[in-house]
Design a protein around this motif. Structure first.
Motif, PDB file in Angstrom:
ATOM      1  N   GLY A 121       0.772  -1.230   0.000  1.00 57.08           N
ATOM      2  CA  GLY A 121       0.000   0.000   0.000  1.00 57.08           C
ATOM      3  C   GLY A 121       0.804   1.280   0.000  1.00 57.08           C
ATOM      4  O   GLY A 121       0.247   2.348   0.257  1.00 57.08           O
ATOM      5  N   LEU A 122       2.087   1.238  -0.293  1.00 59.80           N
ATOM      6  CA  LEU A 122       2.890   2.465  -0.304  1.00 59.80           C
ATOM      7  C   LEU A 122       2.609   3.232  -1.592  1.00 59.80           C
ATOM      8  O   LEU A 122       2.980   2.788  -2.689  1.00 59.80           O
ATOM      9  N   ASN A 123       1.962   4.386  -1.458  1.00 63.70           N
ATOM     10  CA  ASN A 123       1.590   5.157  -2.649  1.00 63.70           C
ATOM     11  C   ASN A 123       2.396   6.429  -2.798  1.00 63.70           C
ATOM     12  O   ASN A 123       2.086   7.270  -3.648  1.00 63.70           O
ATOM     13  N   ASP A 124       3.427   6.605  -1.991  1.00 65.99           N
ATOM     14  CA  ASP A 124       4.297   7.769  -2.090  1.00 65.99           C
ATOM     15  C   ASP A 124       5.584   7.360  -2.806  1.00 65.99           C
ATOM     16  O   ASP A 124       6.343   6.524  -2.324  1.00 65.99           O
ATOM     17  N   HIS A 125       5.820   7.973  -3.969  1.00 67.12           N
ATOM     18  CA  HIS A 125       6.982   7.591  -4.773  1.00 67.12           C
ATOM     19  C   HIS A 125       8.300   7.841  -4.038  1.00 67.12           C
ATOM     20  O   HIS A 125       9.253   7.073  -4.169  1.00 67.12           O
ATOM     21  N   GLU A 126       8.366   8.927  -3.279  1.00 73.84           N
ATOM     22  CA  GLU A 126       9.619   9.254  -2.609  1.00 73.84           C
ATOM     23  C   GLU A 126       9.900   8.293  -1.459  1.00 73.84           C
ATOM     24  O   GLU A 126      11.058   7.962  -1.196  1.00 73.84           O
ATOM     25  N   ASN A 127       8.870   7.824  -0.770  1.00 76.75           N
ATOM     26  CA  ASN A 127       9.085   6.802   0.254  1.00 76.75           C
ATOM     27  C   ASN A 127       9.633   5.524  -0.369  1.00 76.75           C
ATOM     28  O   ASN A 127      10.540   4.889   0.182  1.00 76.75           O
ATOM     29  N   ILE A 128       9.071   5.136  -1.505  1.00 76.23           N
ATOM     30  CA  ILE A 128       9.575   3.930  -2.173  1.00 76.23           C
ATOM     31  C   ILE A 128      11.028   4.123  -2.595  1.00 76.23           C
ATOM     32  O   ILE A 128      11.868   3.226  -2.439  1.00 76.23           O
ATOM     33  N   GLY A 129      11.358   5.311  -3.114  1.00 76.76           N
ATOM     34  CA  GLY A 129      12.737   5.575  -3.498  1.00 76.76           C
ATOM     35  C   GLY A 129      13.679   5.542  -2.315  1.00 76.76           C
ATOM     36  O   GLY A 129      14.789   4.986  -2.389  1.00 76.76           O
ATOM     37  N   SER A 130      13.275   6.136  -1.203  1.00 76.99           N
ATOM     38  CA  SER A 130      14.112   6.142  -0.012  1.00 76.99           C
ATOM     39  C   SER A 130      14.307   4.733   0.529  1.00 76.99           C
ATOM     40  O   SER A 130      15.422   4.354   0.937  1.00 76.99           O
ATOM     41  N   ILE A 131      13.257   3.937   0.535  1.00 78.12           N
ATOM     42  CA  ILE A 131      13.377   2.543   0.967  1.00 78.12           C
ATOM     43  C   ILE A 131      14.308   1.778   0.040  1.00 78.12           C
ATOM     44  O   ILE A 131      15.134   0.970   0.495  1.00 78.12           O
ATOM     45  N   GLY A 132      14.216   2.032  -1.264  1.00 78.98           N
ATOM     46  CA  GLY A 132      15.111   1.373  -2.207  1.00 78.98           C
ATOM     47  C   GLY A 132      16.571   1.709  -1.957  1.00 78.98           C
ATOM     48  O   GLY A 132      17.451   0.845  -2.037  1.00 78.98           O
ATOM     49  N   ARG A 133      16.849   2.965  -1.632  1.00 75.99           N
ATOM     50  CA  ARG A 133      18.229   3.376  -1.354  1.00 75.99           C
ATOM     51  C   ARG A 133      18.743   2.712  -0.077  1.00 75.99           C
ATOM     52  O   ARG A 133      19.865   2.189  -0.040  1.00 75.99           O
ATOM     53  N   SER A 134      17.921   2.709   0.981  1.00 75.90           N
ATOM     54  CA  SER A 134      18.322   2.071   2.233  1.00 75.90           C
ATOM     55  C   SER A 134      18.481   0.564   2.060  1.00 75.90           C
ATOM     56  O   SER A 134      19.386  -0.046   2.637  1.00 75.90           O
ATOM     57  N   ALA A 135      17.596  -0.036   1.276  1.00 74.75           N
ATOM     58  CA  ALA A 135      17.680  -1.482   1.049  1.00 74.75           C
ATOM     59  C   ALA A 135      19.015  -1.863   0.431  1.00 74.75           C
ATOM     60  O   ALA A 135      19.675  -2.822   0.858  1.00 74.75           O
TER      61      ALA A 135
END
Length: 260
Positions: A121-135
């Motif tokens: 349910g993550l609908n914020d593109h920047e949250n997904i990008g930040s999670i991708g960087r941390s991952a």
């Protein structure tokens, strides 16, 4: 040598027309069309990734500094023409476009991973990008997204991830939350991160759970009851009294580091 663009509507740079208009072009479905990569660092990662690059476009100084593979069209323009093409002032000075990475099969993704993050349910593109960087930085081997998540290959997601989403094994699940059963069957301990849990995340010992799938939900609603009912453990990040929760991107980084 780069070709010079003088008309913002030049069809050779159509991949970059009106980027402010949203994450999809007229006539395309959500999650289709080329990936647009913005900024020197992210474009450099794209060029080194082996993905199918469609073209590079930017101001002369930025374009000249890039090591562009042979056969990739390269275009340059002054900052005003570039701004006219994309619809806003680009401070980073260069963009590129590429074909969407082919998703691995779920079986192959699970076979090659020890730690994965599962997003619901993550609908914020920047949250997904930040999670991708941390991952990428903190030892997460792959990302799984439920069907309602925002497009991980949208320009803002890729930009915030510093290009790391382009090379992270990633798949959108089609059977949610049913596919969690396949994750568990592959030997993963599934851990739902939720503020209301009784288990402290520090008690989830990576040595005892060498293959871990961490579930993260959207800010506000969090994980659905259906998703939490399908996991092995519900865990929380310990915090000072009076603090409800962390933002999902910050919580993800804390959890990724804890589960290394």
């Amino acid at each position: 040598m780069p070709e010079t663009i003088t008309d913002p509507r030049d069809p050779r740079v159509a991949d970059f027309h009106d980027l402010h208009a949203g994450d999809r072009r007229p006539g395309t479905e959500r999650g289709t069309g080329p990936v647009v990569v913005e900024g020197v660092t992210a474009v450099e990662r794209l060029l080194a990734s082996g993905l199918a690059v469609r073209c590079v476009y930017g101001i002369p100084g930025r374009v000249a500094a890039l090591d562009v593979p042979a056969g990739v069209p390269v275009y340059e323009a002054d900052k005003w023409v570039l701004s006219g093409t994309i619809g806003f002032r680009l401070t980073r000075g260069v963009l590129a476009s590429c074909e969407r990475p082919a998703p691995p099969s779920l079986a192959d993704l699970l076979a090659g991973a020890r730690r994965i993050a599962v997003l619901e349910g993550l609908n914020d593109h920047e949250n997904i990008g930040s999670i991708g960087r941390s991952a990428w930085a903190l030892g997460i081997d792959a990302l799984l997204l439920d069907p309602t998540c925002a497009d991980p290959y949208y320009r803002r997601s890729v930009r915030v991830s510093m290009g790391h989403l382009l090379t992270t094994p990633l798949r959108v699940l089609t059977d949610w939350p049913g596919d969690l059963a396949r994750v568990r069957a592959a030997g993963f301990t599934t851990v739902a991160l939720t503020p209301g849990a009784r288990t402290d995340l520090r008690d989830v010992d990576p040595a005892q759970h060498p293959r871990t799938a961490l579930l993260l939900g959207a800010e506000g609603p969090g994980l659905s009851e259906a998703a939490m009912a399908a996991v092995d453990v519900r865990a929380r990040i310990p915090m000072r009294p009076g603090v409800d929760s962390l933002g999902v991107a910050a919580a993800a980084a804390v959890a990724f580091a804890q589960l290394r």
